[in-house]
Design a protein around this motif. Structure first.
Motif, PDB file in Angstrom:
ATOM      1  N   GLY A   1      46.008  34.565  43.377  1.00 44.12           N
ATOM      2  CA  GLY A   1      47.091  34.361  44.314  1.00 44.12           C
ATOM      3  C   GLY A   1      46.866  34.852  45.710  1.00 44.12           C
ATOM      4  O   GLY A   1      45.857  35.435  46.035  1.00 44.12           O
ATOM      5  N   SER A   2      47.858  34.604  46.564  1.00 43.49           N
ATOM      6  CA  SER A   2      47.823  34.978  47.967  1.00 43.49           C
ATOM      7  C   SER A   2      49.012  35.863  48.280  1.00 43.49           C
ATOM      8  O   SER A   2      50.109  35.667  47.772  1.00 43.49           O
ATOM      9  N   GLY A   3      48.778  36.838  49.155  1.00 43.16           N
ATOM     10  CA  GLY A   3      49.844  37.764  49.513  1.00 43.16           C
ATOM     11  C   GLY A   3      50.982  37.106  50.270  1.00 43.16           C
ATOM     12  O   GLY A   3      52.056  37.662  50.398  1.00 43.16           O
ATOM     13  N   ASP A   4      50.781  35.887  50.837  1.00 41.72           N
ATOM     14  CA  ASP A   4      51.826  35.188  51.568  1.00 41.72           C
ATOM     15  C   ASP A   4      52.770  34.442  50.630  1.00 41.72           C
ATOM     16  O   ASP A   4      53.814  33.972  51.049  1.00 41.72           O
ATOM     17  N   ASP A   5      52.416  34.294  49.391  1.00 44.52           N
ATOM     18  CA  ASP A   5      53.207  33.563  48.409  1.00 44.52           C
ATOM     19  C   ASP A   5      54.340  34.455  47.916  1.00 44.52           C
ATOM     20  O   ASP A   5      54.096  35.560  47.421  1.00 44.52           O
ATOM     21  N   PRO A   6      55.589  33.996  48.005  1.00 44.45           N
ATOM     22  CA  PRO A   6      56.702  34.828  47.532  1.00 44.45           C
ATOM     23  C   PRO A   6      56.663  35.079  46.040  1.00 44.45           C
ATOM     24  O   PRO A   6      57.387  35.950  45.543  1.00 44.45           O
TER      25      PRO A   6
ATOM     26  N   THR B   1      54.379  36.615  31.395  1.00 47.09           N
ATOM     27  CA  THR B   1      55.750  37.095  31.202  1.00 47.09           C
ATOM     28  C   THR B   1      56.681  36.812  32.378  1.00 47.09           C
ATOM     29  O   THR B   1      57.896  36.712  32.196  1.00 47.09           O
ATOM     30  N   THR B   2      56.124  36.691  33.572  1.00 46.62           N
ATOM     31  CA  THR B   2      56.982  36.499  34.758  1.00 46.62           C
ATOM     32  C   THR B   2      56.720  35.202  35.506  1.00 46.62           C
ATOM     33  O   THR B   2      57.550  34.787  36.322  1.00 46.62           O
ATOM     34  N   GLY B   3      55.560  34.598  35.283  1.00 39.12           N
ATOM     35  CA  GLY B   3      55.184  33.410  36.036  1.00 39.12           C
ATOM     36  C   GLY B   3      54.624  33.726  37.402  1.00 39.12           C
ATOM     37  O   GLY B   3      54.270  32.818  38.170  1.00 39.12           O
ATOM     38  N   ALA B   4      54.516  35.010  37.736  1.00 36.82           N
ATOM     39  CA  ALA B   4      54.037  35.425  39.057  1.00 36.82           C
ATOM     40  C   ALA B   4      52.582  35.872  38.997  1.00 36.82           C
ATOM     41  O   ALA B   4      52.055  36.211  37.934  1.00 36.82           O
TER      42      ALA B   4
ATOM     43  N   GLN C   1      55.791  45.717  56.612  1.00 39.10           N
ATOM     44  CA  GLN C   1      55.263  44.772  55.636  1.00 39.10           C
ATOM     45  C   GLN C   1      53.965  45.326  55.068  1.00 39.10           C
ATOM     46  O   GLN C   1      53.333  46.187  55.661  1.00 39.10           O
ATOM     47  N   GLY C   2      53.608  44.834  53.899  1.00 41.31           N
ATOM     48  CA  GLY C   2      52.410  45.338  53.234  1.00 41.31           C
ATOM     49  C   GLY C   2      52.537  45.169  51.746  1.00 41.31           C
ATOM     50  O   GLY C   2      53.309  44.333  51.259  1.00 41.31           O
ATOM     51  N   PRO C   3      51.807  45.958  50.968  1.00 47.47           N
ATOM     52  CA  PRO C   3      51.883  45.866  49.510  1.00 47.47           C
ATOM     53  C   PRO C   3      53.310  46.094  49.011  1.00 47.47           C
ATOM     54  O   PRO C   3      54.088  46.839  49.612  1.00 47.47           O
ATOM     55  N   ASP C   4      53.632  45.437  47.901  1.00 49.45           N
ATOM     56  CA  ASP C   4      54.943  45.616  47.286  1.00 49.45           C
ATOM     57  C   ASP C   4      54.983  46.860  46.420  1.00 49.45           C
ATOM     58  O   ASP C   4      56.025  47.505  46.285  1.00 49.45           O
ATOM     59  N   VAL C   5      53.839  47.188  45.811  1.00 50.81           N
ATOM     60  CA  VAL C   5      53.730  48.346  44.928  1.00 50.81           C
ATOM     61  C   VAL C   5      52.459  49.106  45.294  1.00 50.81           C
ATOM     62  O   VAL C   5      51.403  48.498  45.496  1.00 50.81           O
TER      63      VAL C   5
ATOM     64  N   GLY D   1      60.176  45.400  51.069  1.00 47.60           N
ATOM     65  CA  GLY D   1      59.778  44.156  50.432  1.00 47.60           C
ATOM     66  C   GLY D   1      60.942  43.357  49.878  1.00 47.60           C
ATOM     67  O   GLY D   1      62.087  43.810  49.839  1.00 47.60           O
ATOM     68  N   THR D   2      60.640  42.146  49.439  1.00 44.32           N
ATOM     69  CA  THR D   2      61.650  41.251  48.863  1.00 44.32           C
ATOM     70  C   THR D   2      61.354  40.961  47.399  1.00 44.32           C
ATOM     71  O   THR D   2      61.972  40.083  46.807  1.00 44.32           O
ATOM     72  N   LYS D   3      60.397  41.709  46.832  1.00 44.39           N
ATOM     73  CA  LYS D   3      59.975  41.424  45.460  1.00 44.39           C
ATOM     74  C   LYS D   3      60.191  42.645  44.563  1.00 44.39           C
ATOM     75  O   LYS D   3      59.368  42.958  43.715  1.00 44.39           O
TER      76      LYS D   3
END
Length: 452
Positions: free
Chosen positions: A33-38, A69-72, A97-101, A336-338
């Motif tokens: 994946g890509s970090g720009d993908d929600p 389990t999440t599809g992400a 902005q940056g890493p979510d975790v 973050g939004t995730k």
């Protein structure tokens, strides 16, 4: 890797931090994946130079389970030093902005907390990751300033101990483990010779040196930062700790001179080759490295000394700190939004099965109480490490700690040329401690005044 003097920085101190963001993330590893993908979760953790193949496979397996389990997807990003860890946090705070975790070292949790940029865990948040009661209560010692204000979610525990070559000790007639730092030095002298050294130490490592100094100082009653927020670096206890640490290689001759340029992996290699009697400041993460080596079946673990240099017993105000409260915490970005995805990810890796698998691969003790109990029952040789966890003490909970930690390492970094020449003089050490004291106090003062 070139090692230069590390100048501690405050969290919002230099515009240049923004420019460093690209450098801190250039070495990131991307999985699915890509970090720009929600629908992609960005996770940052320390690079693993000891088990890189296992780390890559673990990341792939973790991402596959998360996808199922999440599809992400997961995008993995790494830092390789304490300075890069700090820079990554700084950059995210400044840019929003940056890493979510993040998986951050426990000693960096106060710095993360001070930014206000990470989710404070309440009942809703703990429930989202499977409940707070699944964790060993001892693992929360540095998750926040109080039980009700915590951002750190325990992930892995790494109490520090010594690995000991039983054969080399037996040949030297040593039958009991040293409990004072002076006894350790004496035993190291007794086991030095015939191609062996008493201790395997990594003087150029970016993480190890300050832990020796912190431990010896604690044993002498010095906490590096007092309860009123005053730095205590320029003190006899800290000077004696550095002097002991430096003398092992310059005066006592119990450490290979090549260790002046070693990192932890090189010191570990010397021990696994059967060429060192003591490997202080190691953790369960080394166990897999001992398998099928010269020390396989010939080593055991022991507590680090808890009596300060120059003493035969701990002083009245001394602290029985067998280890720093060490390990990794997850923290979730508030910017973050995730966040729900973040909690799903942490819930996956907090389950007993995942925690035991992580131990099997990397040797980190579980923070999940059920997994930890099962592991202890099946592995009695882990008792000294479990004891070290019980006797672990947290570093000062202040947002200034990351800078203070870097200042402590910086004293060693600046002393490398002197170590190579054979002596760190008292005047040199005094000047470096005074500089570290000024840097530490300056950062603490900014914290007191509400600055980051």
């Amino acid at each position: 890797m070139n090692r230069t003097r590390l100048k501690p920085r405050t969290l919002v101190g230099a515009v240049a931090v923004i420019a460093l963001a690209a450098l801190s993330l250039q070495g990131c590893s991307v999985v699915n994946g890509s970090g720009d993908d929600p629908n992609t979760l960005r996770v940052m953790m320390g690079a693993d130079t000891t088990y890189p193949k296992e780390r890559k496979q673990w990341q792939q397996d973790t991402a596959a389970e998360f996808k199922r389990t999440t599809g992400a997807d997961i995008q993995w990003e790494t830092y390789s030093s304490a300075q890069e860890e700090l820079t990554a946090i700084q950059t995210s705070v400044i840019s929003g902005q940056g890493p979510d975790v993040y998986a951050i070292g426990t000693t960096f949790t106060p710095t993360a907390y001070a930014t206000g940029a990470f989710v404070e865990m309440g009942s809703k948040e703990w429930k989202a990751i499977g409940g707070k009661d699944q964790f060993d209560p001892a693992s929360f010692g540095i998750s926040g300033p109080s039980d009700s204000k915590q951002i750190g979610i325990p992930f892995a525990s790494r109490p520090f101990v010594m690995a000991v070559n039983k054969d080399l000790l037996a040949k030297a007639g040593i039958t009991e483990m040293p409990t004072t730092w002076d006894e350790l030095t004496a035993d190291a002298k007794a086991t030095t010779g015939d191609g062996h050294h008493g201790m395997a130490i990594a003087y150029a490592d970016g993480f190890d040196p300050w832990k020796f100094v912190w431990g010896m100082a604690q044993n002498a009653g010095n906490t590096i930062v007092s309860k009123d927020g005053t730095a205590e670096i320029d003190s006899d206890a800290v000077a004696n700790a550095y002097r002991t640490y430096f003398d092992w290689i310059t005066k006592d001759g119990v450490v290979d001179k090549a260790a002046i340029g070693w990192n932890n992996a090189q010191a570990l290699a010397q021990f696994t080759e059967g060429k060192a009697a003591f490997f202080p400041m190691t953790t369960t993460t080394a166990i897999n490295s001992f398998t099928d080596t010269e020390v396989d079946g010939k080593y055991e673990f022991a507590l680090l000394p808890t009596v300060p240099p120059g003493a035969s017993e701990r002083p009245a105000d001394g602290i029985e700190a067998a280890s720093i409260l060490s390990g990794d915490n997850w923290v979730v970005a508030d910017y973050g939004t995730k966040q729900q995805l973040s909690f799903d990810f942490i819930k996956q890796l907090s389950a007993p099965k995942a925690q035991l698998e992580y131990y099997d691969l990397f040797g980190n003790l579980p923070t999940n109480a059920s997994a930890a109990a099962d592991l202890a029952a099946d592995n009695p040789q882990l008792k000294p490490i479990i004891d070290a966890g019980r006797l672990s003490k947290p570093t000062a909970f202040t947002g200034a700690w990351s800078d203070i930690q870097l200042a402590l390492v910086d004293v060693v970094v600046q002393s490398i040329p002197s170590l190579k020449s054979g002596e760190v003089t008292d005047d040199q050490l005094r000047a470096r401690l005074e500089a570290a004291q000024r840097d530490a106090q300056s950062t603490l003062d900014r914290q007191k005044n509400g600055g980051l």
